[in-house]
Design an enzyme around this catalytic site. Structure first.
Site, PDB file in Angstrom:
ATOM      1  N   GLU A 144       0.874  -1.191   0.139  1.00 37.52           N
ATOM      2  CA  GLU A 144       0.047   0.036  -0.004  1.00 37.52           C
ATOM      3  C   GLU A 144       0.708   1.209   0.067  1.00 37.52           C
ATOM      4  O   GLU A 144       1.909   1.601   0.475  1.00 37.52           O
ATOM      5  CB  GLU A 144      -0.799  -0.217   1.258  1.00 37.52           C
ATOM      6  CG  GLU A 144      -2.028  -1.208   0.950  1.00 37.52           C
ATOM      7  CD  GLU A 144      -3.022  -1.044   2.281  1.00 37.52           C
ATOM      8  OE1 GLU A 144      -4.242  -1.380   2.085  1.00 37.52           O
ATOM      9  OE2 GLU A 144      -2.445  -0.924   3.428  1.00 37.52           O
ATOM     10  N   CYS A 163       3.368   8.525   1.251  1.00 35.53           N
ATOM     11  CA  CYS A 163       3.905   7.537   2.049  1.00 35.53           C
ATOM     12  C   CYS A 163       4.143   6.514   1.201  1.00 35.53           C
ATOM     13  O   CYS A 163       3.383   5.696   0.873  1.00 35.53           O
ATOM     14  CB  CYS A 163       2.936   7.389   3.413  1.00 35.53           C
ATOM     15  SG  CYS A 163       3.601   6.491   4.637  1.00 35.53           S
ATOM     16  N   CYS A 201       6.575  -6.905   7.869  1.00 30.81           N
ATOM     17  CA  CYS A 201       7.632  -6.309   8.438  1.00 30.81           C
ATOM     18  C   CYS A 201       8.197  -7.585   9.208  1.00 30.81           C
ATOM     19  O   CYS A 201       7.248  -8.297  10.041  1.00 30.81           O
ATOM     20  CB  CYS A 201       7.422  -5.075   9.274  1.00 30.81           C
ATOM     21  SG  CYS A 201       8.748  -4.402  10.145  1.00 30.81           S
ATOM     22  N   CYS A 232       6.438  -4.563  16.650  1.00 36.52           N
ATOM     23  CA  CYS A 232       6.097  -3.488  17.445  1.00 36.52           C
ATOM     24  C   CYS A 232       4.567  -3.787  17.697  1.00 36.52           C
ATOM     25  O   CYS A 232       3.674  -3.638  16.788  1.00 36.52           O
ATOM     26  CB  CYS A 232       6.185  -2.134  16.680  1.00 36.52           C
ATOM     27  SG  CYS A 232       7.996  -1.961  16.082  1.00 36.52           S
ATOM     28  N   CYS A 262       1.434  -1.830  16.138  1.00 36.39           N
ATOM     29  CA  CYS A 262       1.331  -1.559  14.604  1.00 36.39           C
ATOM     30  C   CYS A 262       0.845  -2.703  13.964  1.00 36.39           C
ATOM     31  O   CYS A 262       1.161  -3.867  14.306  1.00 36.39           O
ATOM     32  CB  CYS A 262       2.833  -1.382  14.129  1.00 36.39           C
ATOM     33  SG  CYS A 262       3.055  -1.131  12.304  1.00 36.39           S
TER      34      CYS A 262
HETATM   35  N1  SAH Z   1       8.963   0.824  10.288  1.00 33.78           N
HETATM   36  C1  SAH Z   1       9.198   2.266   9.997  1.00 33.78           C
HETATM   37  C2  SAH Z   1       8.574   2.879   9.242  1.00 33.78           C
HETATM   38  C3  SAH Z   1       7.139   2.513   9.158  1.00 33.78           C
HETATM   39  S1  SAH Z   1       6.002   2.987  10.536  1.00 33.78           S
HETATM   40  C4  SAH Z   1       9.188   2.766  11.429  1.00 33.78           C
HETATM   41  O1  SAH Z   1       8.828   1.837  12.485  1.00 33.78           O
HETATM   42  O2  SAH Z   1       9.703   3.928  11.868  1.00 33.78           O
HETATM   43  C5  SAH Z   1       5.344   4.757  10.488  1.00 33.78           C
HETATM   44  C6  SAH Z   1       5.189   5.239  11.595  1.00 33.78           C
HETATM   45  O3  SAH Z   1       3.705   4.687  12.343  1.00 33.78           O
HETATM   46  C7  SAH Z   1       5.937   4.830  12.838  1.00 33.78           C
HETATM   47  O4  SAH Z   1       6.558   5.732  13.861  1.00 33.78           O
HETATM   48  C8  SAH Z   1       5.070   3.634  13.622  1.00 33.78           C
HETATM   49  O5  SAH Z   1       5.637   3.725  14.784  1.00 33.78           O
HETATM   50  C9  SAH Z   1       3.904   4.565  13.757  1.00 33.78           C
HETATM   51  N2  SAH Z   1       2.820   3.577  13.815  1.00 33.78           N
HETATM   52  C10 SAH Z   1       2.631   2.417  13.591  1.00 33.78           C
HETATM   53  N3  SAH Z   1       1.569   1.789  14.019  1.00 33.78           N
HETATM   54  C11 SAH Z   1       0.793   2.924  14.417  1.00 33.78           C
HETATM   55  C12 SAH Z   1      -0.344   2.735  15.010  1.00 33.78           C
HETATM   56  N4  SAH Z   1      -1.426   2.097  14.967  1.00 33.78           N
HETATM   57  N5  SAH Z   1      -1.016   4.167  15.263  1.00 33.78           N
HETATM   58  C13 SAH Z   1      -0.339   5.376  15.072  1.00 33.78           C
HETATM   59  N6  SAH Z   1       1.019   5.363  14.672  1.00 33.78           N
HETATM   60  C14 SAH Z   1       1.558   3.875  14.414  1.00 33.78           C
HETATM   61 FE1  SF4 Z   2       7.583  -2.709  11.425  1.00 30.93          FE
HETATM   62 FE2  SF4 Z   2       7.637  -1.615  14.131  1.00 30.93          FE
HETATM   63 FE3  SF4 Z   2       7.674   0.042  11.780  1.00 30.93          FE
HETATM   64 FE4  SF4 Z   2       5.532  -1.290  12.308  1.00 30.93          FE
HETATM   65  S1  SF4 Z   2       6.101   0.248  13.329  1.00 30.93           S
HETATM   66  S2  SF4 Z   2       6.368  -0.992  10.220  1.00 30.93           S
HETATM   67  S3  SF4 Z   2       6.325  -3.309  13.016  1.00 30.93           S
HETATM   68  S4  SF4 Z   2       9.396  -1.537  12.258  1.00 30.93           S
END
Ligand code: SAH
Ligand code: SF4
Length: 412
Positions: free
Chosen positions: A124, A137, A144, A148, A151
């Site tokens: 996406e 974006c 991944c 986390c 996420c």
């Molecule tokens: N993997 C990378 C980039 C993708 S995530 C990273 O983790 O930085 C992009 C951003 O969205 C990150 O800061 C992530 O922590 C945040 N994010 C992930 N899940 C989320 C959620 N459910 N609500 C708000 N932000 C979220």
């Molecule tokens: Fe992967 Fe964590 Fe970034 Fe989500 S927030 S995309 S699990 S690194």
């Protein structure tokens, strides 16, 4: 925050079948460095003395004019075009679905053809229009490998890394769909001035951890910021990482784009749980890498992303420790209201708590914008991205929409 979340189901624009499906057999010219493109042409018989000129021509057609069909390259001889068609591809990926949110956010579900023995994959890409700018974006991986806990992407296993071509194709396709390339009748070489573009910024914040796919992300971003092509300014490209410390150093040295860190917690114990890569690269090492990031100044700050999770990381003590932790780093703190997804146990902090947190951080001298959730109704907001193979079943989607209507989304 307008509170206008009554109409949650977005317009879903099905594009009605494949759009110029890329061929897995023919090598792509998109995503190659100039040297690699030159080598590829020479191998197919382009005379050595012509290679540089042909690469410059192709570079302009592909990245300035945005063509996805060799026949459109009117200043290239017919024989040469036939040779290119027979041996290479510059096709776009298939658009499986295009959705437009009530707030103008667009989300594309794209399908890329198989690589080697693999299967087609889907990712996406999200476009967020704002006053005076538009941010794309981009995803770097399918799924991944990190987990986390807040996420949505983290619940999907890693399928594979995207290639440089697939990363760049997301930008090219978005620009196609947004009418962001010059019309064909604009003279050769003309560029859309950056101030008139729809995509002014890119963020590597889609699916995946970009620094676990370093080489392809590097190649793609260097092409996206190449002054003779797509020409995005490095200050308008932000790479977000959960904290892959060795590659943060490399990003500074080899790519030079802006950096965002998914921080989310200021104590190792909590961060180990929310962002498990913290066990490998704890806060001390992460912060050291941030301090060493080249070119930092007040005009060039690191963004620290901090998702607001109710009762988990949103106390004033957290805010105080955050300020202490970042002392001396030119930083901006991006507070992200948690975006819910089906099956999560987390809740977004109350609006008041987020504001109190923001005020504390702000009064300590840090810009602390609260990121307005965008495209929540089409699951396009941060951390909500997943690919089709893992998308919600219809029943899940209906339950999710009911949950949003019931109030979890009222701050939209
Ligand atoms: N993997 C990378 C980039 C993708 S995530 C990273 O983790 O930085 C992009 C951003 O969205 C990150 O800061 C992530 O922590 C945040 N994010 C992930 N899940 C989320 C959620 N459910 N609500 C708000 N932000 C979220
Ligand atoms: Fe992967 Fe964590 Fe970034 Fe989500 S927030 S995309 S699990 S690194």
């Amino acid at each position: 925050m307008s509170g206008e979340s009554a109409v949650l189901v977005s317009d879903v624009v099905k594009t009605g079948g494949p759009v110029r499906l890329g061929s897995a057999e023919k090598p792509m010219l998109i995503g190659l460095t100039r040297e690699e493109m030159g080598t590829a042409l020479a191998e197919k018989g382009v005379p050595e003395r012509q290679v540089k000129m042909r690469v410059a021509q192709l570079w302009n057609w592909i990245y300035v004019r945005g063509v996805s069909d060799f026949d459109a390259m009117t200043n290239v001889s017919k024989d040469m075009r036939e040779m290119l068609k027979a041996n290479f591809s510059i096709a776009r990926p298939e658009i499986v679905e295009e959705q437009i949110s009530n707030d103008g956010t667009r989300k594309w579900l794209l399908r890329f053809p198989p690589r080697g023995a693999g299967r087609p994959v889907e990712v996406e890409t999200v476009y967020i229009p704002e006053e005076g700018r538009g941010t794309l974006c981009i995803s770097s991986q399918v799924g991944c490998s990190l987990t986390c806990t807040f996420c949505h992407t983290g619940t999907q296993r890693l399928v594979r890394n995207l290639t440089a071509e697939e990363i760049l194709s997301q930008l090219l396709l978005a620009r196609d769909r947004l009418g962001d390339f010059p019309d064909r009748d604009v003279p050769q070489g003309a560029m859309i001035p950056s101030s008139d573009r729809k995509v002014t910024n890119i963020v590597m914040m889609g699916m995946g951890e970009p620094l676990y796919n370093f080489e392809s992300v590097k190649t793609a971003l260097l092409i996206a910021t190449d002054g003779d092509g797509l020409s995005l300014s490095k200050r308008r490209v932000t790479l977000s990482t959960s904290g892959v410390v060795p590659e943060i150093y490399r990003t500074g040295e080899e790519i030079g784009v802006m950096l965002a860190i998914s921080l989310h917690a200021v104590r190792d114990e909590l961060r180990d749980m929310l962002v498990p890569i913290n066990k490998k690269y704890p806060l001390k090492e992460l912060i050291e890498a941030c301090r060493a990031y080249p070119g930092l100044s007040n005009a060039r700050r690191i963004t620290f992303e901090y998702v607001m999770l109710k009762g988990v990381n949103d106390s004033l003590e957290d805010a105080r420790d955050l300020v202490k932790l970042l002392k001396g780093i030119p930083a901006k703190i991006n507070l992200i209201p948690f975006n819910p997804w089906p099956g999560t146990n987390y809740q977004c902090s109350d609006w008041e708590t987020i504001e109190t947190f923001a005020e504390f951080v702000n009064s300590a001298g840090y810009a602390s914008p609260i990121r307005t959730p965008r495209g929540r109704d089409i699951l396009a907001a941060c951390g909500q991205l997943k690919s089709e193979s893992e998308r919600m079943r219809k029943t899940e989607r209906l339950a999710f929409e009911a949950m949003m209507i019931a109030g979890h989304g009222e701050d939209d």
